[in-house]
Motif scaffolding. Structure first.
Motif, PDB file in Angstrom:
ATOM      1  N   ILE A  24      12.834  66.868  65.959  1.00  0.00           N
ATOM      2  CA  ILE A  24      13.622  68.052  65.660  1.00  0.00           C
ATOM      3  C   ILE A  24      15.029  67.656  65.227  1.00  0.00           C
ATOM      4  O   ILE A  24      15.635  68.279  64.348  1.00  0.00           O
ATOM      5  CB  ILE A  24      13.666  68.983  66.894  1.00  0.00           C
ATOM      6  N   ALA A  25      15.572  66.585  65.822  1.00  0.00           N
ATOM      7  CA  ALA A  25      16.918  66.122  65.458  1.00  0.00           C
ATOM      8  C   ALA A  25      16.977  65.709  63.986  1.00  0.00           C
ATOM      9  O   ALA A  25      17.970  65.985  63.292  1.00  0.00           O
ATOM     10  CB  ALA A  25      17.334  64.966  66.350  1.00  0.00           C
ATOM     11  N   ASN A  26      15.931  65.049  63.490  1.00  0.00           N
ATOM     12  CA  ASN A  26      15.914  64.658  62.081  1.00  0.00           C
ATOM     13  C   ASN A  26      15.887  65.883  61.174  1.00  0.00           C
ATOM     14  O   ASN A  26      16.504  65.898  60.105  1.00  0.00           O
ATOM     15  CB  ASN A  26      14.710  63.762  61.791  1.00  0.00           C
TER      16      ASN A  26
ATOM     17  N   PRO B  42      18.461  75.318  60.229  1.00  0.00           N
ATOM     18  CA  PRO B  42      17.022  75.173  60.455  1.00  0.00           C
ATOM     19  C   PRO B  42      16.540  76.116  61.544  1.00  0.00           C
ATOM     20  O   PRO B  42      17.144  76.210  62.618  1.00  0.00           O
ATOM     21  CB  PRO B  42      16.871  73.707  60.874  1.00  0.00           C
ATOM     22  N   CYS B  43      15.446  76.812  61.276  1.00  0.00           N
ATOM     23  CA  CYS B  43      14.882  77.795  62.200  1.00  0.00           C
ATOM     24  C   CYS B  43      13.427  77.409  62.466  1.00  0.00           C
ATOM     25  O   CYS B  43      12.628  77.324  61.531  1.00  0.00           O
ATOM     26  CB  CYS B  43      14.939  79.200  61.604  1.00  0.00           C
TER      27      CYS B  43
ATOM     28  N   TYR C  44      12.041  63.170  56.554  1.00  0.00           N
ATOM     29  CA  TYR C  44      12.501  64.513  56.902  1.00  0.00           C
ATOM     30  C   TYR C  44      13.486  65.041  55.857  1.00  0.00           C
ATOM     31  O   TYR C  44      13.539  66.249  55.605  1.00  0.00           O
ATOM     32  CB  TYR C  44      13.175  64.507  58.281  1.00  0.00           C
ATOM     33  N   GLN C  45      14.267  64.138  55.289  1.00  0.00           N
ATOM     34  CA  GLN C  45      15.289  64.542  54.322  1.00  0.00           C
ATOM     35  C   GLN C  45      14.669  65.129  53.055  1.00  0.00           C
ATOM     36  O   GLN C  45      15.103  66.166  52.555  1.00  0.00           O
ATOM     37  CB  GLN C  45      16.168  63.338  53.968  1.00  0.00           C
TER      38      GLN C  45
END
Length: 363
Positions: free
Chosen positions: A28-30, A42-43, A345-346
């Motif tokens: 989730i951090a990424n 982010p949701c 993730y990016q």
């Protein structure tokens, strides 16, 4: 731009772990870092918390350090990381799309038979496809007459679940299949004319594919293949985010990380193949992977984030093994490739920004 929202659609088990930061292999951090770099909030959503009637959703959103549930307007762009098997979920997703919500990687689990049929349409890919047949007693006998080594795969299996192997051993055949406990593989000797009745029943209960097994290159007598992460990014185009080598555990023919396989940087290939050939082989892997991704995305709606497994023989011949709609990103982290892990993730968040801005211009 700072108030734009992007949705990340998760299954319930992962969603429930967000407040405690217990989301398994998903970072989730990424997502937070990549989304905010694109000006997004982010949701994190579940499909059941999206109200198609009111265009409102309940989502986890970071509030300082903690994640809290908030009712928000349903994000205009959503990255799907969830798996849905029931028809009702797919109807709801189609309803959201019809209302103008852009959901990419909308289906994460296409059948292996569907993927194989689509790839067969492209003549550029024919030499990279192992011979494959839908499983039946007749097709099994036909493939056993043609090949000495076969793999049986559930059409909708994942992480190596349900895979079996049949190979010739002198005058007889060996059937290898997983035991019901964690005691490894069971091996039965069978005759081509007398395939076990339980295997025939399995074909009826669960659709399978029969596939020519590729003589994979090996590291320390363990077969290996390549996981290639292919994603669409800031300009909507496909690119190779990264790749790593998966090496099967000892006495296994499966390299899946979920079955004990180990990830390594691609540099390990220099220990398995002539080192001078490795750069050309990796260039070839990139070409084939991009060709596969582009062809699949021409047939499958808003495909944007996939992991492709490429088999490699000792002579450097490439073969397509399978395509994963929910990529094992954590393999990069385990292989020590932290920068590429974050890039996986990016790029989807870059693509989300591309979609958001494109649709805003069209409005």
């Amino acid at each position: 731009m700072g108030q734009d929202r992007v949705g990340i659609l998760l299954n319930s088990s992962m969603y429930r772990g967000i407040p405690q930061r217990k989301t398994g292999q998903e970072s989730i951090a990424n997502y937070e870092e990549a989304a905010r770099a694109n000006g997004f909030i982010p949701c994190f959503l579940r499909l059941g918390d999206i109200d198609t009637g009111s265009n409102r959703s309940v989502a986890y959103v970071q509030d300082g350090y903690d994640y809290v549930k908030k009712t928000i307007p349903t994000p205009r762009v959503i990255h799907n990381r969830a798996l849905y098997k029931d028809a009702g979920s797919h109807r709801k997703i189609n309803s959201l799309i019809s209302q103008g919500v852009c959901i990419f990687n909308v289906n994460n689990r296409y059948g292996k038979n569907v993927i194989h049929r689509i790839l067969q349409e492209d003549p550029r890919l024919s030499e990279y496809l192992p011979e494959t047949a839908e499983a039946s007693p007749a097709s099994l006998r036909r493939m056993m007459a043609k090949y000495d080594d076969l793999v049986l795969k559930p059409v909708r299996g994942s992480v190596g679940y349900g895979i079996m192997r049949i190979r010739r051993d002198d005058a007889t055949w060996k059937l290898m299949y997983p035991g019901k406990t964690k005691r490894g593989w069971i091996t039965d000797r069978i005759a081509k004319e007398n395939v076990p009745a339980w295997l025939h029943r399995r074909f009826v209960q669960t659709p399978y594919l029969i596939q020519q097994r590729i003589p994979l290159a090996e590291y320390d007598a363990r077969p290996l293949d390549l996981r290639v992460t292919v994603q669409r990014g800031a300009f909507g185009t496909w690119g190779i985010t990264g790749m790593f080598v998966k090496i099967a555990p000892m006495n296994s023919f499966l390299s899946n990380l979920g079955k004990g396989g180990q990830p390594y940087p691609v540099e390990v290939l220099a220990q398995c193949l002539p080192p001078k050939t490795v750069p050309d082989i990796l260039y070839h892997v990139e070409y084939v992977s991009l060709t596969i991704a582009k062809h699949l995305s021409s047939r499958l709606p808003l495909l944007a984030d996939i992991g492709i497994d490429i088999g490699l023989t000792e002579k450097g011949q490439l073969y397509f093994i399978e395509c994963n709609g929910r990529d094992q990103r954590y393999g990069f982290r385990k292989a020590g490739l932290t920068g590429i892990w974050k890039d996986t993730y990016q790029r989807p968040m870059d693509f989300a920004r591309y979609l958001y801005d494109r649709d805003k211009i069209q409005d």
